[in-house]
Design a protein around this motif. Structure first.
Motif, short mmCIF file in Angstrom:
data_model
loop_
_atom_site.label_atom_id
_atom_site.label_comp_id
_atom_site.label_asym_id
_atom_site.label_seq_id
_atom_site.Cartn_x
_atom_site.Cartn_y
_atom_site.Cartn_z
N TYR B 25 -27.37 24.88 64.93
CA TYR B 25 -26.61 25.85 65.69
C TYR B 25 -27.21 27.25 65.52
N SER B 26 -26.82 28.11 66.42
CA SER B 26 -27.23 29.50 66.34
C SER B 26 -26.00 30.37 66.56
N SER B 27 -25.82 31.36 65.68
CA SER B 27 -24.67 32.25 65.82
C SER B 27 -24.90 33.53 65.05
N SER B 28 -24.41 34.64 65.58
CA SER B 28 -24.53 35.92 64.90
C SER B 28 -23.31 36.18 64.00
N VAL B 29 -22.31 35.29 64.08
CA VAL B 29 -21.12 35.41 63.24
C VAL B 29 -20.90 34.09 62.51
N SER B 30 -19.96 34.10 61.60
CA SER B 30 -19.62 32.85 60.91
C SER B 30 -19.02 31.87 61.91
N VAL B 31 -19.09 30.60 61.56
CA VAL B 31 -18.68 29.58 62.53
C VAL B 31 -17.82 28.50 61.89
N TYR B 32 -17.09 27.83 62.75
CA TYR B 32 -16.51 26.53 62.43
C TYR B 32 -17.37 25.50 63.16
N LEU B 33 -17.52 24.33 62.56
CA LEU B 33 -18.38 23.30 63.15
C LEU B 33 -17.63 21.98 63.30
N PHE B 34 -17.97 21.25 64.34
CA PHE B 34 -17.25 20.02 64.66
C PHE B 34 -18.22 18.95 65.13
N LEU B 51 -14.47 23.82 58.31
CA LEU B 51 -13.85 25.13 58.51
C LEU B 51 -14.22 26.06 57.37
N SER B 52 -14.08 25.57 56.14
CA SER B 52 -14.43 26.35 54.95
C SER B 52 -14.40 25.41 53.76
N GLY B 53 -14.75 25.93 52.58
CA GLY B 53 -14.68 25.11 51.37
C GLY B 53 -15.89 24.23 51.20
N SER B 54 -15.66 23.00 50.76
CA SER B 54 -16.76 22.07 50.50
C SER B 54 -17.63 21.90 51.74
N THR B 55 -18.93 21.96 51.54
CA THR B 55 -19.84 21.87 52.70
C THR B 55 -20.02 20.43 53.17
N LEU B 56 -19.57 19.46 52.39
CA LEU B 56 -19.65 18.06 52.79
C LEU B 56 -18.27 17.62 53.27
N VAL B 57 -18.20 17.20 54.52
CA VAL B 57 -16.93 16.75 55.08
C VAL B 57 -17.07 15.31 55.53
N SER B 59 -15.23 11.66 57.47
CA SER B 59 -14.24 11.10 58.38
C SER B 59 -13.66 9.84 57.76
N ILE B 60 -12.61 9.33 58.39
CA ILE B 60 -11.96 8.14 57.82
C ILE B 60 -12.77 6.88 58.08
N ASN B 61 -13.72 6.91 59.01
CA ASN B 61 -14.47 5.70 59.32
C ASN B 61 -15.91 5.74 58.80
N GLY B 62 -16.12 6.50 57.72
CA GLY B 62 -17.40 6.41 57.01
C GLY B 62 -18.46 7.42 57.41
N PHE B 63 -18.22 8.25 58.40
CA PHE B 63 -19.17 9.29 58.76
C PHE B 63 -19.00 10.49 57.82
N GLU B 64 -20.08 11.23 57.63
CA GLU B 64 -20.00 12.48 56.88
C GLU B 64 -20.99 13.47 57.48
N ALA B 65 -20.70 14.74 57.27
CA ALA B 65 -21.61 15.78 57.76
C ALA B 65 -21.66 16.88 56.71
N GLU B 66 -22.81 17.51 56.61
CA GLU B 66 -22.98 18.57 55.63
C GLU B 66 -23.37 19.87 56.31
N HIS B 75 -25.75 18.17 60.24
CA HIS B 75 -26.16 16.81 60.61
C HIS B 75 -25.08 15.79 60.25
N LEU B 76 -24.97 14.79 61.09
CA LEU B 76 -23.98 13.71 60.90
C LEU B 76 -24.68 12.48 60.37
N ARG B 77 -24.08 11.84 59.35
CA ARG B 77 -24.71 10.67 58.76
C ARG B 77 -23.70 9.56 58.54
#
Lengths: 114, 117
Positions: B25-34, B51-57, B59-66, B75-77
């Motif tokens: 992504y590209s942004s001149s301000v802080s972001v939320y990512l989805f 949104l904030s906090g831990s950089t690793l999030v 999902s309930i079905n085994g996906f994660e993104a950092e 990236h989604l893994r």
């Protein structure tokens, strides 16, 4: 219970006609949106309303006119349809406070202009 | 203004193999990512969000993104995919202003994850 519902799901019409798509949400959100998804799956915001007031109006032809009678409804009317209007139109909603940026989408309305 | 790049339009993978879908992504301000997922002929569903906090999030079905701020990536893994994971995956960004996110979610062009038996 469907959270964000759009009708109709499919529209097939001739060039030059006028058509409307309706959207309703029962999530208690105060912000609603219209997004357009083209044939390459690209999603682009068209409009956003907050408590019935237009807050985002991207570069969209005047033939497109959104209307929000209340904060749970956002309709889209399209005049003089053109071939390039063929797309899937998604309605979405969100909270404005706290605003986490998370959107809840309807299932889409596929418009085909012949 | 914000923008999102998903370089891979399609990622074919065999069932039970690991997968990574890239998002920058590209942004001149802080972001939320989805990450949103779109199954055939359906609307978009939220898969996970940062949104904030831990950089690793996760999902309930085994996906994660950092969230990687220095590389402006999200990236989604998934370590082992199933046939049912076949869908279009969209990365999205929302810029932050005073009071929270803007009312404008910007999407990438999507990546089709095609899981083969």
């Amino acid at each position: 219970d469907t959270a964000v519902s759009q009708t109709p799901k499919y529209l097939v019409t001739q060039m030059g006609n006028d058509k409307s798509i309706k959207c309703e949400q029962n999530l208690g959100h105060d912000t609603m949106y219209w997004y357009k998804q083209d044939s390459k799956k690209f999603l682009k915001i068209m409009f956003s309303y907050n408590n019935k007031e237009l807050i985002i109006n991207e570069t969209v032809p005047n033939r497109f006119s959104p209307k929000s009678p209340d904060k749970a409804h956002l309709n889209l009317h399209i005049n003089s349809l053109e071939l390039g209007d063929s797309a899937v139109y998604f309605c979405a909603s969100s909270h404005s406070f706290p605003n986490t940026g998370e959107l809840f989408f309807g299932e889409g309305s596929r418009l085909t202009v012949l | 203004a914000q923008s999102v790049t998903q370089l891979d339009s399609q990622v074919p993978v065999f069932e039970e193999a690991p997968v990574e879908l890239r998002c920058n992504y590209s942004s001149s301000v802080s972001v939320y990512l989805f990450w949103y997922v779109q199954y055939p002929n359906q609307g978009l569903q939220l898969l996970l969000k940062y949104l904030s906090g831990s950089t690793l999030v996760k999902s309930i079905n085994g996906f994660e993104a950092e969230f990687n701020k220095s590389q402006t990536s999200f990236h989604l893994r998934k370590p082992s995919v199933h046939i049912s994971d076949t869908a279009e995956y969209f990365c999205a960004v929302s810029g932050l202003t005073y009071g929270g996110a803007t009312n404008k979610l910007i999407f990438g062009t999507g990546t089709l994850l095609a899981v083969q038996p």
